[in-house]
Design a protein around this motif. Structure first.
Motif, PDB file in Angstrom:
ATOM      1  N   ASN A  46      -4.696   7.273   2.588  1.00 44.13           N
ATOM      2  CA  ASN A  46      -4.604   6.112   3.389  1.00 44.13           C
ATOM      3  C   ASN A  46      -5.565   4.941   3.205  1.00 44.13           C
ATOM      4  O   ASN A  46      -5.298   4.012   3.120  1.00 44.13           O
ATOM      5  CB  ASN A  46      -5.141   6.766   5.179  1.00 44.13           C
ATOM      6  N   ALA A  47      -6.820   5.353   2.678  1.00 47.58           N
ATOM      7  CA  ALA A  47      -7.716   4.387   2.355  1.00 47.58           C
ATOM      8  C   ALA A  47      -7.075   3.505   0.911  1.00 47.58           C
ATOM      9  O   ALA A  47      -7.149   2.412   1.139  1.00 47.58           O
ATOM     10  CB  ALA A  47      -9.077   4.744   1.799  1.00 47.58           C
ATOM     11  N   THR A  48      -6.461   4.195   0.135  1.00 44.78           N
ATOM     12  CA  THR A  48      -5.808   3.517  -0.976  1.00 44.78           C
ATOM     13  C   THR A  48      -4.615   2.746  -0.506  1.00 44.78           C
ATOM     14  O   THR A  48      -4.557   1.564  -1.016  1.00 44.78           O
ATOM     15  CB  THR A  48      -5.381   4.498  -2.036  1.00 44.78           C
ATOM     16  N   SER A  49      -3.884   3.222   0.344  1.00 47.86           N
ATOM     17  CA  SER A  49      -2.807   2.300   0.856  1.00 47.86           C
ATOM     18  C   SER A  49      -3.224   1.268   1.724  1.00 47.86           C
ATOM     19  O   SER A  49      -2.740  -0.063   1.480  1.00 47.86           O
ATOM     20  CB  SER A  49      -1.729   3.265   1.982  1.00 47.86           C
ATOM     21  N   LYS A  50      -4.019   1.260   2.591  1.00 42.24           N
ATOM     22  CA  LYS A  50      -4.672   0.242   3.185  1.00 42.24           C
ATOM     23  C   LYS A  50      -5.334  -0.767   2.506  1.00 42.24           C
ATOM     24  O   LYS A  50      -4.961  -1.885   2.540  1.00 42.24           O
ATOM     25  CB  LYS A  50      -5.778   0.577   4.152  1.00 42.24           C
ATOM     26  N   GLU A  51      -6.026  -0.506   1.470  1.00 41.40           N
ATOM     27  CA  GLU A  51      -6.604  -1.419   0.452  1.00 41.40           C
ATOM     28  C   GLU A  51      -5.750  -2.178  -0.458  1.00 41.40           C
ATOM     29  O   GLU A  51      -5.692  -3.593  -0.350  1.00 41.40           O
ATOM     30  CB  GLU A  51      -7.555  -0.708  -0.706  1.00 41.40           C
ATOM     31  N   PHE A  52      -4.529  -1.684  -0.895  1.00 42.44           N
ATOM     32  CA  PHE A  52      -3.709  -2.202  -1.583  1.00 42.44           C
ATOM     33  C   PHE A  52      -2.641  -3.207  -0.770  1.00 42.44           C
ATOM     34  O   PHE A  52      -2.354  -4.192  -0.998  1.00 42.44           O
ATOM     35  CB  PHE A  52      -2.721  -1.179  -2.552  1.00 42.44           C
ATOM     36  N   GLN A  53      -2.323  -2.429   0.442  1.00 43.22           N
ATOM     37  CA  GLN A  53      -1.522  -3.375   1.361  1.00 43.22           C
ATOM     38  C   GLN A  53      -2.294  -4.801   1.427  1.00 43.22           C
ATOM     39  O   GLN A  53      -1.889  -5.814   1.842  1.00 43.22           O
ATOM     40  CB  GLN A  53      -1.221  -2.785   2.588  1.00 43.22           C
ATOM     41  N   ASN A  54      -3.566  -4.604   2.077  1.00 42.77           N
ATOM     42  CA  ASN A  54      -4.278  -5.855   2.287  1.00 42.77           C
ATOM     43  C   ASN A  54      -4.537  -6.782   1.146  1.00 42.77           C
ATOM     44  O   ASN A  54      -4.289  -8.010   1.198  1.00 42.77           O
ATOM     45  CB  ASN A  54      -5.678  -5.479   2.847  1.00 42.77           C
ATOM     46  N   LYS A  55      -4.713  -6.203  -0.202  1.00 42.10           N
ATOM     47  CA  LYS A  55      -5.047  -6.884  -1.083  1.00 42.10           C
ATOM     48  C   LYS A  55      -3.757  -7.858  -1.683  1.00 42.10           C
ATOM     49  O   LYS A  55      -3.949  -8.908  -2.006  1.00 42.10           O
ATOM     50  CB  LYS A  55      -5.554  -6.299  -2.260  1.00 42.10           C
ATOM     51  N   CYS A  56      -2.674  -7.073  -1.703  1.00 40.14           N
ATOM     52  CA  CYS A  56      -1.394  -7.647  -2.111  1.00 40.14           C
ATOM     53  C   CYS A  56      -0.873  -8.745  -1.265  1.00 40.14           C
ATOM     54  O   CYS A  56      -0.467  -9.766  -1.395  1.00 40.14           O
ATOM     55  CB  CYS A  56      -0.487  -6.597  -2.305  1.00 40.14           C
ATOM     56  N   ARG A  57      -1.232  -8.360   0.039  1.00 40.08           N
ATOM     57  CA  ARG A  57      -0.772  -9.278   1.277  1.00 40.08           C
ATOM     58  C   ARG A  57      -1.732 -10.803   0.974  1.00 40.08           C
ATOM     59  O   ARG A  57      -1.042 -11.899   0.834  1.00 40.08           O
ATOM     60  CB  ARG A  57      -1.223  -8.836   2.402  1.00 40.08           C
ATOM     61  N   TYR A  58      -3.117 -10.459   0.911  1.00 35.78           N
ATOM     62  CA  TYR A  58      -3.754 -11.598   0.630  1.00 35.78           C
ATOM     63  C   TYR A  58      -3.476 -12.451  -0.891  1.00 35.78           C
ATOM     64  O   TYR A  58      -3.531 -13.720  -0.501  1.00 35.78           O
ATOM     65  CB  TYR A  58      -5.291 -11.200   0.516  1.00 35.78           C
ATOM     66  N   TYR A  59      -3.226 -11.829  -1.736  1.00 32.74           N
ATOM     67  CA  TYR A  59      -2.937 -12.423  -3.169  1.00 32.74           C
ATOM     68  C   TYR A  59      -1.282 -12.827  -3.147  1.00 32.74           C
ATOM     69  O   TYR A  59      -0.989 -13.399  -4.278  1.00 32.74           O
ATOM     70  CB  TYR A  59      -3.466 -11.579  -4.231  1.00 32.74           C
ATOM     71  N   HIS A  60      -0.624 -12.446  -2.264  1.00 37.10           N
ATOM     72  CA  HIS A  60       0.759 -12.612  -2.133  1.00 37.10           C
ATOM     73  C   HIS A  60       1.468 -12.049  -3.586  1.00 37.10           C
ATOM     74  O   HIS A  60       2.242 -12.586  -4.137  1.00 37.10           O
ATOM     75  CB  HIS A  60       1.085 -14.246  -2.184  1.00 37.10           C
ATOM     76  N   VAL A  61       1.355 -10.728  -3.600  1.00 35.26           N
ATOM     77  CA  VAL A  61       1.717  -9.758  -4.764  1.00 35.26           C
ATOM     78  C   VAL A  61       2.623  -8.837  -3.853  1.00 35.26           C
ATOM     79  O   VAL A  61       2.353  -8.460  -2.930  1.00 35.26           O
ATOM     80  CB  VAL A  61       0.568  -8.983  -5.353  1.00 35.26           C
ATOM     81  N   SER A  62       4.140  -8.586  -4.129  1.00 32.34           N
ATOM     82  CA  SER A  62       4.739  -7.931  -3.701  1.00 32.34           C
ATOM     83  C   SER A  62       4.248  -6.533  -3.940  1.00 32.34           C
ATOM     84  O   SER A  62       3.882  -6.083  -4.943  1.00 32.34           O
ATOM     85  CB  SER A  62       6.227  -8.000  -4.411  1.00 32.34           C
ATOM     86  N   LEU A  63       4.529  -5.424  -3.064  1.00 30.81           N
ATOM     87  CA  LEU A  63       3.990  -3.997  -2.989  1.00 30.81           C
ATOM     88  C   LEU A  63       5.333  -3.203  -2.655  1.00 30.81           C
ATOM     89  O   LEU A  63       5.825  -3.299  -1.647  1.00 30.81           O
ATOM     90  CB  LEU A  63       3.063  -4.064  -1.854  1.00 30.81           C
ATOM     91  N   VAL A  64       5.649  -2.216  -3.281  1.00 26.50           N
ATOM     92  CA  VAL A  64       6.772  -1.229  -3.192  1.00 26.50           C
ATOM     93  C   VAL A  64       6.059   0.175  -3.014  1.00 26.50           C
ATOM     94  O   VAL A  64       5.291   0.643  -3.918  1.00 26.50           O
ATOM     95  CB  VAL A  64       7.530  -1.244  -4.463  1.00 26.50           C
ATOM     96  N   GLN A  65       6.388   0.440  -2.010  1.00 25.31           N
ATOM     97  CA  GLN A  65       6.038   2.188  -1.706  1.00 25.31           C
ATOM     98  C   GLN A  65       7.154   3.054  -1.405  1.00 25.31           C
ATOM     99  O   GLN A  65       6.919   3.786  -0.553  1.00 25.31           O
ATOM    100  CB  GLN A  65       5.146   2.025  -0.469  1.00 25.31           C
ATOM    101  N   ASP A  66       8.060   2.872  -2.160  1.00 20.38           N
ATOM    102  CA  ASP A  66       9.455   3.606  -2.137  1.00 20.38           C
ATOM    103  C   ASP A  66       9.459   5.029  -2.705  1.00 20.38           C
ATOM    104  O   ASP A  66      10.389   5.779  -2.592  1.00 20.38           O
ATOM    105  CB  ASP A  66      10.680   2.595  -2.547  1.00 20.38           C
ATOM    106  N   PHE A  67       8.451   5.184  -3.732  1.00 18.05           N
ATOM    107  CA  PHE A  67       8.404   6.176  -4.654  1.00 18.05           C
ATOM    108  C   PHE A  67       7.030   7.164  -4.416  1.00 18.05           C
ATOM    109  O   PHE A  67       6.176   6.573  -4.182  1.00 18.05           O
ATOM    110  CB  PHE A  67       8.413   5.668  -6.152  1.00 18.05           C
ATOM    111  N   THR A  68       7.393   8.344  -4.744  1.00 14.80           N
ATOM    112  CA  THR A  68       6.280   9.161  -5.028  1.00 14.80           C
ATOM    113  C   THR A  68       5.338   9.102  -6.122  1.00 14.80           C
ATOM    114  O   THR A  68       5.842   8.632  -7.165  1.00 14.80           O
ATOM    115  CB  THR A  68       6.579  10.711  -4.672  1.00 14.80           C
ATOM    116  N   ALA A  69       4.172   9.935  -6.067  1.00 15.54           N
ATOM    117  CA  ALA A  69       3.462   9.825  -7.196  1.00 15.54           C
ATOM    118  C   ALA A  69       4.152  10.312  -8.421  1.00 15.54           C
ATOM    119  O   ALA A  69       3.973   9.971  -9.597  1.00 15.54           O
ATOM    120  CB  ALA A  69       2.134  10.349  -6.806  1.00 15.54           C
TER     121      ALA A  69
END
Length: 103
Positions: A46-69
């Motif tokens: 959860n912490a990792t997901s939230k951090e990357f969602q926030n950073k990608c949104r702020y810096y306008h970088v597309s984020l894909v979460q469709d795949f597992t590790a």
């Protein structure tokens, strides 16, 4: 079907040395605007997901979460939960493939 093509293209990007892997390195690349697309494992914490969602949104970088590790790790041949794509051509092609699948 499209998912396999996206993962194959991700593997090709790795062989072309056009990806950044690992949380710290990808986060740094996002801040420096050196990546155009970020893949984050759907089963990341959860912490990792939230951090990357926030950073990608702020810096306008597309984020894909469709795949597992496991899927991401298999595609690039090393265990990773976060992958950044450095080259715009690869990133745009992957985004287009993912967008076409969801329509």
């Amino acid at each position: 079907m499209i998912n396999k093509q996206v993962l194959s293209l991700l593997g090709l990007a790795r062989r072309a040395q056009q990806i950044v892997t690992g949380e710290g390195m990808v986060l740094k690349a996002v801040r420096q605007r050196k990546v155009f697309l970020v893949f984050l494992a759907s089963d990341a914490g959860n912490a990792t997901s939230k951090e990357f969602q926030n950073k990608c949104r702020y810096y306008h970088v597309s984020l894909v979460q469709d795949f597992t590790a496991a899927q991401l790790s298999s595609a690039i041949g090393m265990p990773r939960k976060v992958i950044g794509v450095k080259q715009a051509g690869f990133a745009n092609k992957m985004k287009k493939m993912i967008k076409n699948e969801t329509i």
